[in-house]
Write a protein that holds these residues in place. Structure first.
Motif, short mmCIF file in Angstrom:
data_model
loop_
_atom_site.label_atom_id
_atom_site.label_comp_id
_atom_site.label_asym_id
_atom_site.label_seq_id
_atom_site.Cartn_x
_atom_site.Cartn_y
_atom_site.Cartn_z
N TYR A 32 0.87 -1.18 0.00
CA TYR A 32 0.00 0.00 0.00
C TYR A 32 0.91 1.23 0.00
CZ TYR A 32 -3.36 3.49 1.65
OH TYR A 32 -4.15 4.62 1.78
N GLY A 33 1.01 1.88 -1.16
CA GLY A 33 1.93 3.01 -1.29
C GLY A 33 3.36 2.55 -1.01
N PRO A 34 4.07 3.26 -0.15
CA PRO A 34 5.45 2.88 0.16
C PRO A 34 5.56 1.83 1.27
CG PRO A 34 4.92 4.92 1.27
CD PRO A 34 3.70 4.54 0.46
N ASP A 35 4.44 1.32 1.74
CA ASP A 35 4.44 0.42 2.89
C ASP A 35 3.85 -0.94 2.52
OD1 ASP A 35 4.77 -0.45 5.50
OD2 ASP A 35 3.55 1.12 6.39
N GLU A 36 3.99 -1.88 3.42
CA GLU A 36 3.33 -3.19 3.33
C GLU A 36 2.56 -3.40 4.62
OE1 GLU A 36 6.17 -6.07 0.67
OE2 GLU A 36 6.55 -5.99 2.83
N GLY A 37 1.44 -4.10 4.51
CA GLY A 37 0.65 -4.35 5.71
C GLY A 37 -0.63 -5.09 5.40
N TRP A 38 -1.55 -5.02 6.35
CA TRP A 38 -2.80 -5.78 6.27
C TRP A 38 -3.99 -4.84 6.23
CZ3 TRP A 38 1.02 -6.60 9.97
CH2 TRP A 38 1.79 -7.76 9.81
N TRP A 39 -4.92 -5.11 5.32
CA TRP A 39 -6.18 -4.37 5.22
C TRP A 39 -7.25 -5.09 6.02
CZ3 TRP A 39 -7.35 0.28 3.43
CH2 TRP A 39 -6.52 0.88 2.49
N LEU A 40 -8.03 -4.35 6.78
CA LEU A 40 -9.18 -4.90 7.48
C LEU A 40 -10.38 -4.00 7.23
CD1 LEU A 40 -7.62 -5.78 10.94
CD2 LEU A 40 -8.21 -7.38 9.12
N LYS A 41 -11.53 -4.61 7.05
CA LYS A 41 -12.80 -3.88 6.97
C LYS A 41 -13.70 -4.55 8.00
CE LYS A 41 -16.11 -1.95 3.80
NZ LYS A 41 -15.61 -0.63 3.48
N LEU A 51 -13.75 -10.21 18.72
CA LEU A 51 -13.23 -10.29 17.35
C LEU A 51 -11.82 -10.85 17.37
CD1 LEU A 51 -14.21 -6.72 16.11
CD2 LEU A 51 -15.35 -8.86 15.52
N HIS A 52 -11.51 -11.64 16.35
CA HIS A 52 -10.17 -12.18 16.19
C HIS A 52 -9.68 -11.84 14.79
CE1 HIS A 52 -10.28 -14.64 19.84
NE2 HIS A 52 -11.57 -14.72 19.58
N PHE A 53 -8.38 -11.52 14.69
CA PHE A 53 -7.76 -11.22 13.41
C PHE A 53 -6.53 -12.10 13.25
CE2 PHE A 53 -9.72 -7.34 15.00
CZ PHE A 53 -10.64 -7.11 13.99
N ILE A 54 -6.38 -12.65 12.07
CA ILE A 54 -5.18 -13.40 11.72
C ILE A 54 -4.50 -12.61 10.61
CG2 ILE A 54 -4.25 -15.54 10.78
CD1 ILE A 54 -6.79 -16.94 11.93
N LEU A 55 -3.29 -12.14 10.90
CA LEU A 55 -2.53 -11.33 9.96
C LEU A 55 -1.38 -12.16 9.44
CD1 LEU A 55 -2.45 -8.08 12.12
CD2 LEU A 55 -4.18 -8.79 10.45
N ASN A 56 -1.50 -12.59 8.20
CA ASN A 56 -0.54 -13.51 7.60
C ASN A 56 0.52 -12.77 6.80
OD1 ASN A 56 0.35 -16.20 6.93
ND2 ASN A 56 -0.42 -15.82 4.88
N ASP A 88 -12.44 0.94 8.24
CA ASP A 88 -11.35 0.56 7.35
C ASP A 88 -10.06 0.78 8.10
OD1 ASP A 88 -12.64 -0.20 5.01
OD2 ASP A 88 -12.71 1.83 4.23
N ALA A 89 -9.19 -0.21 8.07
CA ALA A 89 -7.90 -0.07 8.73
C ALA A 89 -6.82 -0.70 7.85
CB ALA A 89 -7.91 -0.74 10.09
N PHE A 90 -5.68 -0.05 7.80
CA PHE A 90 -4.50 -0.61 7.17
C PHE A 90 -3.41 -0.62 8.21
CE2 PHE A 90 -0.39 -0.26 5.12
CZ PHE A 90 -0.42 -1.37 4.29
N MET A 91 -3.04 -1.83 8.66
CA MET A 91 -2.01 -1.98 9.68
C MET A 91 -0.67 -2.25 9.01
SD MET A 91 -3.64 -4.16 12.73
CE MET A 91 -4.84 -5.13 11.84
N SER A 92 0.30 -1.44 9.34
CA SER A 92 1.62 -1.59 8.77
C SER A 92 2.30 -2.86 9.28
CB SER A 92 2.48 -0.38 9.12
OG SER A 92 3.79 -0.55 8.62
N ALA A 93 3.08 -3.50 8.40
CA ALA A 93 3.87 -4.66 8.78
C ALA A 93 5.33 -4.25 9.04
CB ALA A 93 3.83 -5.71 7.68
#
Length: 121
Positions: A32-41, A51-56, A88-93
């Protein structure tokens, strides 16, 4: 790693079937742009339940399990960018921004306090 395998592995570690298809979201790392990470909606109404999230991350051969307790995040519309009644969330890796929501219109929410465990495969 796929969602069903990750759920099975986490539930085995927990010793009981806590994670299900309904209470768990799965996300793979994307650019996502200059970064990498996980999208969540996340639908706003679901914040009323656990709630549980699995970020692969295929690159590091690891995934993280995050858990948000029911009603732990009050007023999610004030914390996250909102579209169609959902957060909407984008979590950086990437460090040092790892697990922080980077989307404009949000509060830069830090998800690290919800990290339960990191798994390698």
């Amino acid at each position: 790693m796929i969602k069903t395998e990750a759920i099975k592995r986490i539930n085995e570690r927990l010793g009981k079937p806590v994670l299900t298809e309904k209470n768990t979201q799965f996300s793979n790392v994307v650019v996502y742009g200059p970064d990498e990470g996980w999208w969540l909606k996340i639908a706003f109404l679901t914040f009323k339940q656990e709630l549980h999230f699995i970020l692969n991350n295929e690159k590091t051969k690891s995934f993280q399990h995050l858990k948000i307790n029911a009603n732990q995040i009050l007023s999610p519309a004030m914390k996250f960018r909102s579209t169609d009644g959902a957060a909407d969330a984008f979590m950086s890796a990437s460090s040092p921004k790892r697990l922080i929501d980077l989307l404009e219109g949000g509060s830069k929410y830090n998800f690290t306090k919800h990290l339960v465990h990191e798994y390698r495969y």
